[in-house]
Scaffold this motif. Structure first.
Motif, PDB file in Angstrom:
ATOM      1  N   GLU A  39       0.817  -1.216   0.000  1.00 35.58           N
ATOM      2  CA  GLU A  39       0.000   0.000   0.000  1.00 35.58           C
ATOM      3  C   GLU A  39       0.851   1.268   0.000  1.00 35.58           C
ATOM      4  N   HIS A  40       2.067   1.168   0.589  1.00 34.39           N
ATOM      5  CA  HIS A  40       2.947   2.344   0.634  1.00 34.39           C
ATOM      6  C   HIS A  40       3.469   2.735  -0.748  1.00 34.39           C
ATOM      7  N   MET A  41       3.313   1.843  -1.727  1.00 33.52           N
ATOM      8  CA  MET A  41       3.827   2.130  -3.071  1.00 33.52           C
ATOM      9  C   MET A  41       2.859   2.932  -3.938  1.00 33.52           C
ATOM     10  N   THR A  42       1.648   3.142  -3.458  1.00 33.03           N
ATOM     11  CA  THR A  42       0.667   3.874  -4.278  1.00 33.03           C
ATOM     12  C   THR A  42       0.538   5.313  -3.785  1.00 33.03           C
ATOM     13  N   PRO A  43      -0.033   6.193  -4.615  1.00 32.19           N
ATOM     14  CA  PRO A  43      -0.382   7.540  -4.124  1.00 32.19           C
ATOM     15  C   PRO A  43      -1.398   7.411  -2.981  1.00 32.19           C
ATOM     16  N   PRO A  44      -1.744   8.510  -2.308  1.00 28.78           N
ATOM     17  CA  PRO A  44      -2.610   8.418  -1.125  1.00 28.78           C
ATOM     18  C   PRO A  44      -3.939   7.691  -1.377  1.00 28.78           C
ATOM     19  N   THR A  45      -4.373   6.993  -0.329  1.00 25.91           N
ATOM     20  CA  THR A  45      -5.649   6.278  -0.385  1.00 25.91           C
ATOM     21  C   THR A  45      -6.793   7.285  -0.341  1.00 25.91           C
ATOM     22  N   VAL A  46      -7.767   7.108  -1.206  1.00 27.14           N
ATOM     23  CA  VAL A  46      -8.970   7.948  -1.182  1.00 27.14           C
ATOM     24  C   VAL A  46     -10.008   7.274  -0.297  1.00 27.14           C
ATOM     25  N   SER A  47     -10.192   5.962  -0.493  1.00 30.18           N
ATOM     26  CA  SER A  47     -11.099   5.212   0.373  1.00 30.18           C
ATOM     27  C   SER A  47     -10.791   3.720   0.268  1.00 30.18           C
ATOM     28  N   VAL A  98      -9.437   2.589  -3.237  1.00 30.88           N
ATOM     29  CA  VAL A  98      -9.384   3.677  -4.223  1.00 30.88           C
ATOM     30  C   VAL A  98      -8.191   4.566  -3.898  1.00 30.88           C
ATOM     31  N   VAL A  99      -7.354   4.826  -4.910  1.00 27.30           N
ATOM     32  CA  VAL A  99      -6.193   5.699  -4.705  1.00 27.30           C
ATOM     33  C   VAL A  99      -6.178   6.761  -5.801  1.00 27.30           C
ATOM     34  N   GLU A 100      -5.435   7.821  -5.548  1.00 23.08           N
ATOM     35  CA  GLU A 100      -5.286   8.840  -6.587  1.00 23.08           C
ATOM     36  C   GLU A 100      -4.421   8.268  -7.691  1.00 23.08           C
ATOM     37  N   ASN A 101      -4.638   8.752  -8.907  1.00 21.65           N
ATOM     38  CA  ASN A 101      -3.833   8.271 -10.024  1.00 21.65           C
ATOM     39  C   ASN A 101      -2.497   8.997 -10.045  1.00 21.65           C
ATOM     40  N   LEU A 102      -1.436   8.223 -10.180  1.00 21.72           N
ATOM     41  CA  LEU A 102      -0.087   8.783 -10.192  1.00 21.72           C
ATOM     42  C   LEU A 102       0.133   9.654 -11.430  1.00 21.72           C
ATOM     43  N   VAL A 142      -7.885   5.737  -9.204  1.00 17.53           N
ATOM     44  CA  VAL A 142      -7.783   4.333  -9.598  1.00 17.53           C
ATOM     45  C   VAL A 142      -8.516   3.502  -8.550  1.00 17.53           C
ATOM     46  N   ILE A 143      -9.352   2.587  -9.014  1.00 12.34           N
ATOM     47  CA  ILE A 143     -10.032   1.673  -8.096  1.00 12.34           C
ATOM     48  C   ILE A 143      -9.363   0.311  -8.232  1.00 12.34           C
ATOM     49  N   ILE A 144      -8.722  -0.138  -7.157  1.00 15.34           N
ATOM     50  CA  ILE A 144      -8.108  -1.465  -7.187  1.00 15.34           C
ATOM     51  C   ILE A 144      -9.254  -2.435  -6.905  1.00 15.34           C
ATOM     52  N   ASP A 145      -9.664  -3.152  -7.946  1.00  9.82           N
ATOM     53  CA  ASP A 145     -10.914  -3.928  -7.913  1.00  9.82           C
ATOM     54  C   ASP A 145     -10.911  -5.048  -6.888  1.00  9.82           C
ATOM     55  N   ALA A 186      -4.465  -1.416 -20.694  1.00 11.57           N
ATOM     56  CA  ALA A 186      -4.132  -1.491 -19.269  1.00 11.57           C
ATOM     57  C   ALA A 186      -2.613  -1.494 -19.110  1.00 11.57           C
ATOM     58  N   SER A 187      -2.077  -0.528 -18.368  1.00 11.41           N
ATOM     59  CA  SER A 187      -0.625  -0.464 -18.213  1.00 11.41           C
ATOM     60  C   SER A 187      -0.173  -1.201 -16.957  1.00 11.41           C
ATOM     61  N   ILE A 188      -1.074  -1.422 -16.019  1.00 16.41           N
ATOM     62  CA  ILE A 188      -0.750  -2.198 -14.824  1.00 16.41           C
ATOM     63  C   ILE A 188      -1.588  -3.471 -14.870  1.00 16.41           C
ATOM     64  N   ALA A 189      -0.923  -4.615 -14.712  1.00 15.36           N
ATOM     65  CA  ALA A 189      -1.635  -5.888 -14.890  1.00 15.36           C
ATOM     66  C   ALA A 189      -2.661  -6.128 -13.785  1.00 15.36           C
ATOM     67  N   HIS A 190      -2.401  -5.657 -12.580  1.00 14.91           N
ATOM     68  CA  HIS A 190      -3.320  -5.907 -11.457  1.00 14.91           C
ATOM     69  C   HIS A 190      -4.692  -5.314 -11.790  1.00 14.91           C
TER      70      HIS A 190
END
Ligand SMILES: [Zn+2]
Ligand SMILES: [Zn+2]
Ligand SMILES: [Zn+2]
Length: 360
Positions: A57-65, A77-81, A110-113, A165-169
């Motif tokens: 989680e520390h590798m992403t921009p700030p968590t939105v929710s 949900v995180v902000e898009n880099l 970005v919503i990490i599904d 999709a640029s990120i496989a996850h």
């Protein structure tokens, strides 16, 4: 017997947006074609260096929710880099002659599904999809409320490299925009025109037709059957509240649209009961797609009534929907130059194949 085995060559006009058309030319699809190998599906559950995997989680921009909680999330949900639109822009709208520019104000999230890296939509549980669509609804609502300059909030998903999709996850994206996108604008205004003429929502009419239409077209000279439309010919999946249909003028060969059976203009008003059914219809539709085309790479996006006053009178004429567009071919110069999409399988045949998939 229908003519479904025969080849079709016709230009089909999109009933909702008549300026859009599709060339259905099935003979073209019979050309010997070197099929590209589908990209191998990434089925890994966890990847150490993936910013969207749990523990990173520390590798992403700030968590939105996070849902249900920050510690044990199933959707995050995180902000898009690399936002397409941001809130740092200072310029005001520029108008110079014919060149009009709108300030690129907006938000991009970005919503990490799902916590699992390589899981596909059809492999997620219905409960999970219920939660995911709830996050879509909450973000759309929050972003409209956050700033009155926002004219449209688009939720979409790119799955697979062919779909951008640029990120496989597995992830979805939300973009809050300072303009109503042209295709939504066209759908809203064209469906309004239809409503003013016919006093009925065109999407509701199309659903009625998909569910009940039955007709035979005869050849004028010989009296032979030229085409027969069957009941439910375009229906792929039917739930209690939702229907998945194959559009008559599909731009993409395996395109599927999911619509609420009862007239609804705004996705954010979806009830819990409806959302459970949406989860089921979405899962089943994606399972069918995956069974037929194998390792589907696709985009999907939500089209819902824009929240601005300009369209407040369109609630009875516009009908929200989810468009699923599998990417099985790369658009050619002809398609880009003419704006005429070419489909090498008839939508009727595609619907038949999708319907034939047996679900467990
Ligand atoms: Zn991952
Ligand atoms: Zn409707
Ligand atoms: Zn649409």
């Amino acid at each position: 017997m229908t003519d479904q085995q025969e080849s079709v060559r016709e230009i089909r006009i999109n009933p909702i947006v008549p300026t859009e058309s599709v060339l259905v030319s099935t003979a073209r699809g019979m050309r010997p074609r070197k099929d590209e190998e589908p990209a191998p599906r990434d089925s890994r559950k966890h990847v150490d260096r993936c910013p969207f995997c749990t523990g990173n989680e520390h590798m992403t921009p700030p968590t939105v929710s996070s849902s249900p909680s920050e510690e044990k999330w199933s959707v995050r949900v995180v902000e898009n880099l690399y936002p397409v639109l941001g809130d740092d822009s200072q310029s005001s709208n520029l108008v110079f002659g014919l060149q009009q520019a709108i300030d690129g104000y907006g938000r991009h999230e970005v919503i990490i599904d799902h916590p699992e890296h390589g899981i596909a939509i059809q492999d997620m549980s219905e409960d999970h999809l219920f939660r995911l669509t709830g996050v879509y609804r909450d973000r759309i609502r929050a972003l409209y409320r956050a700033d009155e300059r926002i004219q449209y909030v688009l939720v979409f998903k790119n799955f697979g490299p062919a779909a951008g999709a640029s990120i496989a996850h597995t992830h979805s994206q939300v973009i809050a925009m300072p303009v109503v996108p042209e295709n939504v604008y066209n759908e809203v205004t064209h469906s309004r025109k239809y409503f003013e003429k016919n006093r009925q929502c065109i999407f509701c009419s199309l659903i009625d037709e998909a569910l009940t239409f039955e007709a035979t077209i005869y050849d004028r000279e010989s009296g032979a059957v030229r085409r027969q439309f069957n009941v439910g010919q375009y229906v792929i999946e039917r739930g209690e509240h939702f229907v998945a249909i194959k559009p008559f003028a599909s731009r993409y060969e395996w395109e599927i649209h999911i619509l609420p059976l009862r007239h609804r203009s705004d996705f954010v008003d979806i009830s819990d009961d409806e959302r459970h059914d949406l989860a089921r219809v979405l899962k089943h539709s994606m399972t069918r797609l995956d069974a037929v085309i194998g390792g589907a790479q696709y985009n999907f996006f939500l089209h819902s009534i824009p929240h601005n006053n300009e369209f407040s009178h369109c609630n009875d004429s516009y009908h929200w929907h989810l468009e699923i567009c599998p990417r099985t071919s790369i658009p050619t110069g002809f398609e880009l130059g003419s704006g005429l999409f070419v489909s090498t399988i008839s939508p009727e045949q595609a619907a038949e194949q999708l319907r034939a998939v047996e679900l467990e």
